[in-house]
Design an enzyme around this catalytic site. Structure first.
Site, mmCIF file in Angstrom:
data_model
loop_
_atom_site.group_PDB
_atom_site.id
_atom_site.type_symbol
_atom_site.label_atom_id
_atom_site.label_comp_id
_atom_site.label_asym_id
_atom_site.label_seq_id
_atom_site.Cartn_x
_atom_site.Cartn_y
_atom_site.Cartn_z
ATOM 1 N N ARG A 177 7.350 -15.624 -16.900
ATOM 2 C CA ARG A 177 6.617 -15.895 -18.152
ATOM 3 C C ARG A 177 7.364 -15.299 -19.349
ATOM 4 O O ARG A 177 7.936 -14.217 -19.236
ATOM 5 C CB ARG A 177 5.211 -15.288 -18.094
ATOM 6 N N HIS B 159 -5.080 -7.684 -15.628
ATOM 7 C CA HIS B 159 -4.761 -6.468 -14.865
ATOM 8 C C HIS B 159 -5.754 -5.338 -15.153
ATOM 9 O O HIS B 159 -5.434 -4.165 -14.944
ATOM 10 C CB HIS B 159 -3.354 -5.910 -15.203
ATOM 11 N N GLU C 187 -5.782 -1.798 -6.776
ATOM 12 C CA GLU C 187 -6.743 -2.792 -7.268
ATOM 13 C C GLU C 187 -7.782 -3.148 -6.200
ATOM 14 O O GLU C 187 -8.952 -3.316 -6.501
ATOM 15 C CB GLU C 187 -5.991 -4.060 -7.704
ATOM 16 N N ARG D 177 -11.126 -10.799 -6.493
ATOM 17 C CA ARG D 177 -10.485 -10.667 -7.796
ATOM 18 C C ARG D 177 -10.636 -12.006 -8.530
ATOM 19 O O ARG D 177 -10.308 -13.059 -7.981
ATOM 20 C CB ARG D 177 -9.002 -10.360 -7.609
ATOM 21 N N GLY E 209 4.588 -3.142 -8.661
ATOM 22 C CA GLY E 209 5.840 -3.295 -7.900
ATOM 23 C C GLY E 209 7.060 -2.664 -8.539
ATOM 24 O O GLY E 209 7.773 -1.883 -7.900
ATOM 25 N N ASN F 64 5.510 -8.567 -11.107
ATOM 26 C CA ASN F 64 5.997 -9.885 -11.478
ATOM 27 C C ASN F 64 5.261 -10.338 -12.740
ATOM 28 O O ASN F 64 5.847 -10.841 -13.685
ATOM 29 C CB ASN F 64 5.716 -10.814 -10.305
ATOM 30 N N GLY F 65 3.938 -10.121 -12.748
ATOM 31 C CA GLY F 65 3.156 -10.178 -13.987
ATOM 32 C C GLY F 65 3.122 -8.747 -14.508
ATOM 33 O O GLY F 65 3.054 -7.817 -13.707
ATOM 34 N N HIS G 279 1.767 -1.412 -16.351
ATOM 35 C CA HIS G 279 1.652 -2.128 -15.075
ATOM 36 C C HIS G 279 2.806 -3.133 -15.032
ATOM 37 O O HIS G 279 2.773 -4.156 -15.711
ATOM 38 C CB HIS G 279 0.293 -2.844 -15.005
ATOM 39 N N ASN H 128 -7.825 -11.226 -2.803
ATOM 40 C CA ASN H 128 -7.118 -11.754 -3.970
ATOM 41 C C ASN H 128 -6.563 -13.117 -3.567
ATOM 42 O O ASN H 128 -5.597 -13.204 -2.816
ATOM 43 C CB ASN H 128 -5.986 -10.789 -4.351
ATOM 44 N N ARG I 137 14.597 -6.666 -7.974
ATOM 45 C CA ARG I 137 15.624 -6.090 -7.088
ATOM 46 C C ARG I 137 16.928 -6.867 -7.231
ATOM 47 O O ARG I 137 18.003 -6.271 -7.318
ATOM 48 C CB ARG I 137 15.142 -6.112 -5.628
HETATM 49 P P1 ADP Z 1 2.667 -9.230 -8.660
HETATM 50 O O1 ADP Z 1 1.463 -8.525 -8.042
HETATM 51 O O2 ADP Z 1 2.535 -9.479 -10.123
HETATM 52 O O3 ADP Z 1 3.158 -10.409 -7.897
HETATM 53 P P2 ADP Z 1 4.084 -6.813 -7.806
HETATM 54 O O4 ADP Z 1 3.313 -5.720 -8.437
HETATM 55 O O5 ADP Z 1 3.970 -7.034 -6.336
HETATM 56 O O6 ADP Z 1 3.877 -8.186 -8.589
HETATM 57 O O7 ADP Z 1 5.629 -6.558 -8.166
HETATM 58 C C1 ADP Z 1 6.625 -7.441 -7.779
HETATM 59 C C2 ADP Z 1 7.935 -7.015 -8.452
HETATM 60 O O8 ADP Z 1 8.269 -5.686 -8.026
HETATM 61 C C3 ADP Z 1 9.103 -7.905 -8.099
HETATM 62 O O9 ADP Z 1 9.839 -8.238 -9.273
HETATM 63 C C4 ADP Z 1 9.963 -7.003 -7.217
HETATM 64 O O10 ADP Z 1 11.309 -7.300 -7.341
HETATM 65 C C5 ADP Z 1 9.670 -5.643 -7.802
HETATM 66 N N1 ADP Z 1 10.058 -4.562 -6.891
HETATM 67 C C6 ADP Z 1 9.544 -4.228 -5.697
HETATM 68 N N2 ADP Z 1 10.250 -3.195 -5.149
HETATM 69 C C7 ADP Z 1 11.255 -2.888 -6.032
HETATM 70 C C8 ADP Z 1 12.317 -1.927 -6.056
HETATM 71 N N3 ADP Z 1 12.498 -1.070 -5.050
HETATM 72 N N4 ADP Z 1 13.119 -1.911 -7.134
HETATM 73 C C9 ADP Z 1 12.957 -2.780 -8.163
HETATM 74 N N5 ADP Z 1 11.974 -3.699 -8.190
HETATM 75 C C10 ADP Z 1 11.127 -3.760 -7.143
#
Ligand code: ADP
Length: 405
Positions: free
Chosen positions: A242, A181, A392, A92, A340, A212-213, A209, A9, A286
């Site tokens: 976004r 996604h 993924e 990806r 996440g 962050n996205g 899903h 990715n 977080r």
């Molecule tokens: P992307 O692949 O779109 O960058 P991820 O799926 O890795 O995103 O998710 C990232 C998000 O998950 C961030 O906003 C992070 O704060 C959140 N995250 C990870 N662990 C936790 C947790 N224990 N509690 C709340 N949010 C979390």
């Protein structure tokens, strides 16, 4: 016969990879390079299966340097003895437009098509193609395979992908909902059917899903029927940076009063908005949860409202899609959380499900605090609530094996 397959990715300044033995689907190694910017130290980390994650600071002027280093530590860690053992690399690719209805082999023609779609995914597609070109150079004997985020959503009916603008804008410029996604929504909906012990063809699932996205998809009989992301991954839910869906005249009005051109406006809605803007301080969930819980946090009041907006938008989309499943004559079998936030935040899951009273959804508070693939449904819930960690990269590796033939 077993073979080693890499799933990649590539982002504009980052690169993540996982090495699998296929078809056993055993993960051997994972590596990540962040801040591949050329100036200053980037973050580099890797982990061999069963080992500790190793973190390094490293100057990585471009993706080729980052890939070279990742392959070096991959050999050093013993995951392969020679990089020539890697028979396939799956990449990806975020936007495949209407052209790609399935994953595809990387050919000069296919890469040209992806580049012609750059304007539909300006943050992602150029980086994805750069990754393919870099790996083709470094591993010329491996089969390079393209796995698109949009393919899974190509089953959406017209009524869900057309916008209420002149038809010629679709015919000539292909302006429509594409979603993203897809690889994750496909994996999670298939895994949900397995957890439910049902045939995929008999299963209707709403997948959330939340990373962050973030996007929500209505999956009926294994097919995407509707999804919250739109023409680009900026639509739908409120995301890290976004906006998600927004009245379009907010954009034109802001453009006027701020004197922004199209690129400036695009930057504002994709990189400077969402939770970052709504909380006034962070796009990381977080941090947001911490600020909500801490009444003395300098951004507490703003974070509380932003967090409510975030939760409500998710519940609204789930409700919409569940209603669509029912209108189509089926029942919603499960709501599945992933990514996440969906996998890690029991608070987000609880608050979202609390808003799904119209579906009779209730979650089990004890189960909700467990990790991994877990059924968090309360006994008296009318619909199953599942947490399914997304995979993924594994899906990319599976498609790479399939296309290598
Ligand atoms: P992307 O692949 O779109 O960058 P991820 O799926 O890795 O995103 O998710 C990232 C998000 O998950 C961030 O906003 C992070 O704060 C959140 N995250 C990870 N662990 C936790 C947790 N224990 N509690 C709340 N949010 C979390």
């Amino acid at each position: 016969m077993s073979e080693k397959i890499l799933a990649v990715n590539a982002g504009s300044s980052s690169l993540k990879l996982k090495l699998f033995t296929m078809p056993e689907e055993v993960e051997l190694f994972q590596g990540a390079a962040d801040r591949i910017t050329g100036s200053g130290e980037g973050e580099f980390s890797y982990k061999k299966a069963g080992g500790e994650r190793v973190k390094l600071s490293l100057n990585m002027p471009d993706h080729e340097v980052a890939i070279g280093k990742l392959l070096e530590v991959l050999v050093e860690s013993g995951a392969v003895t020679d990089v020539e053992e890697i028979k396939g690399v799956g990449h990806r690719v975020v936007q495949g437009g209407e052209f790609f209805k399935d994953s595809a082999l990387s050919t000069p023609e296919n890469l040209e098509v992806i580049e012609s779609l750059n304007s539909l995914a300006p943050l992602h597609n150029p980086a994805n193609v750069m990754g393919v070109r870099a790996f083709s150079k470094v591993l010329p004997n491996a089969t390079q395979v393209l796995v698109f985020d949009t393919v899974f959503h190509q089953t959406m009916p017209e009524v869900n992908y057309l916008y209420p603008i002149e038809r010629k804008f679709y015919d000539e410029y292909k302006i429509r909902r594409y979603g993203a996604h897809g690889t994750s929504h496909k994996y999670v909906s298939e895994a949900a059917a397995k957890v439910l012990g049902k045939d995929l063809s008999d299963t209707s699932v709403v997948v959330a899903h939340l990373g962050n996205g973030a996007s929500i998809t209505e999956v009926v009989a294994g097919k995407s029927m509707n999804t919250s992301m739109g023409f680009t991954p900026t639509g739908g839910l409120i995301m890290g940076t976004r906006t998600g869906d927004i009245d379009p005249t907010v954009i034109t009005y802001l453009q006027k009063i701020k004197g922004l051109d199209a690129d400036g406006m695009s930057d504002l809605v994709t990189k400077q908005s969402g939770m970052l803007a709504a909380t006034g301080f962070s796009n990381d969930m977080r941090d947001v949860e911490e600020a909500v819980a801490d009444g003395k946090h300098p951004h507490h009041a703003q974070a509380v409202v932003a967090f409510d907006m975030f939760i409500k938008r998710i519940a609204d989309f789930i409700t919409l899609y569940a209603a669509d499943v029912v209108a189509g004559g089926r029942n919603v079998d499960a709501i599945s959380f992933t990514a996440g936030i969906g996998e890690n935040s029991s608070t987000v899951r609880k608050l979202v499900v609390d808003r799904l009273a119209i579906l009779g959804a209730k979650l089990d508070e004890v189960a909700n605090n467990t990790r991994g693939t877990v059924d968090i449904t309360a006994e008296n819930s009318k619909v199953k609530i599942l947490v399914i960690p997304t995979e993924e990269e594994l899906m990319i590796a599976r498609d790479t094996v399939r296309l290598r033939g």
